[in-house]
Design an enzyme around this catalytic site. Structure first.
Site, PDB file in Angstrom:
ATOM      1  N   CYS A   1      27.453  53.762  41.354  1.00 15.39           N
ATOM      2  CA  CYS A   1      27.308  54.779  41.930  1.00 15.39           C
ATOM      3  C   CYS A   1      26.128  55.521  41.912  1.00 15.39           C
ATOM      4  CB  CYS A   1      28.526  55.655  42.214  1.00 15.39           C
ATOM      5  SG  CYS A   1      28.934  56.456  40.595  1.00 15.39           S
TER       6      CYS A   1
ATOM      7  N   HIS B   1      32.397  60.292  39.954  1.00 17.71           N
ATOM      8  CA  HIS B   1      31.583  59.289  41.179  1.00 17.71           C
ATOM      9  C   HIS B   1      30.645  60.188  41.890  1.00 17.71           C
ATOM     10  CE1 HIS B   1      31.594  55.952  43.867  1.00 17.71           C
ATOM     11  NE2 HIS B   1      31.819  56.858  44.925  1.00 17.71           N
TER      12      HIS B   1
ATOM     13  N   ASN C   1      27.780  55.461  49.286  1.00 17.14           N
ATOM     14  CA  ASN C   1      28.166  55.268  47.841  1.00 17.14           C
ATOM     15  C   ASN C   1      28.542  53.827  47.611  1.00 17.14           C
ATOM     16  OD1 ASN C   1      31.402  55.145  47.449  1.00 17.14           O
ATOM     17  ND2 ASN C   1      30.946  55.593  49.406  1.00 17.14           N
TER      18      ASN C   1
END
Length: 209
Positions: free
Chosen positions: A117, A168, A180
């Site tokens: 990510c 994240h 993402n």
């Protein structure tokens, strides 16, 4: 008469050379991205024109805007605050993110062979002239805090997926969507932040453009 002609030619040459050397002096609140947009340049072009290794700018720094059509821009009127990215500039950010879609997820990965990510957000923003730290937690410490109601394309959005703080990060694209690198899907994707999974795990956002 000859002396007058020489004077006229010299003046014309000087005017011509100044048109080919448009410059801009960095003001408080400027970013590499908004200067590039106003000068009709890509952030990467602006970096190359000025031999810059990062997007960090100093107030008073003079930037070369090149000798193409951007030299006709009234650079003295470039606003000190970042320009809005809700419309046309949102397409630039979506295009930057799309170059890295469908790459397989790999923890610690940073390129086309596999990416995680924070590696994804790093390479996307790098195309726009912004250098980011390597991890999601470190990226949460850069830029300026922005509320969820004021999100703009290019903002970094952060989530708590492991139950222990920032774990994240993605790039907001506008209209409630973000890009993402998703470990569940096993690849880089575009998703809606309004799904119950992401909505309940959202922590905050940072503006780096």
């Amino acid at each position: 008469m000859n002396a007058l002609r020489v004077l006229i030619l010299t003046a014309a040459a000087l005017l011509g050379s100044s048109a080919l050397a448009a410059t801009y002096t960095v003001k408080p609140g400027d970013t590499l991205y908004n200067i590039a947009q106003k000068a009709n340049l890509d952030p990467a072009q602006l970096l190359q024109l000025n031999n810059l290794s990062s997007s960090t700018l100093q107030v008073g720094q003079k930037l070369n805007l090149g000798g193409n059509s951007s030299s006709s821009v009234n650079v003295g009127n470039i606003p000190a605050t970042p320009v809005s990215r809700n419309s046309g500039n949102g397409n630039t950010i979506r295009a930057a993110a799309s170059r890295y879609l469908n790459i397989r997820y790999m923890l610690g990965g940073t390129g086309a062979g596999g990416i995680d990510c924070s590696g994804f957000t790093r390479v996307v923003l790098q195309q726009l002239g912004v250098s980011l730290p390597r991890t999601a937690r470190a990226q949460y410490g850069v830029g300026n805090t922005v509320s969820r109601g004021n999100l703009q394309s290019g903002d970094l959005v952060f989530f708590n997926t492991l139950g222990r703080g920032v774990s994240h990060v993605g790039v907001y694209l506008g209209n409630g969507q973000f890009a993402n690198a998703n470990s569940y899907n096993g690849r880089t994707v575009i998703e809606a932040m309004t799904t119950s999974y992401w909505a309940t795990r959202y922590i905050g956002a940072r503006r780096v453009l």
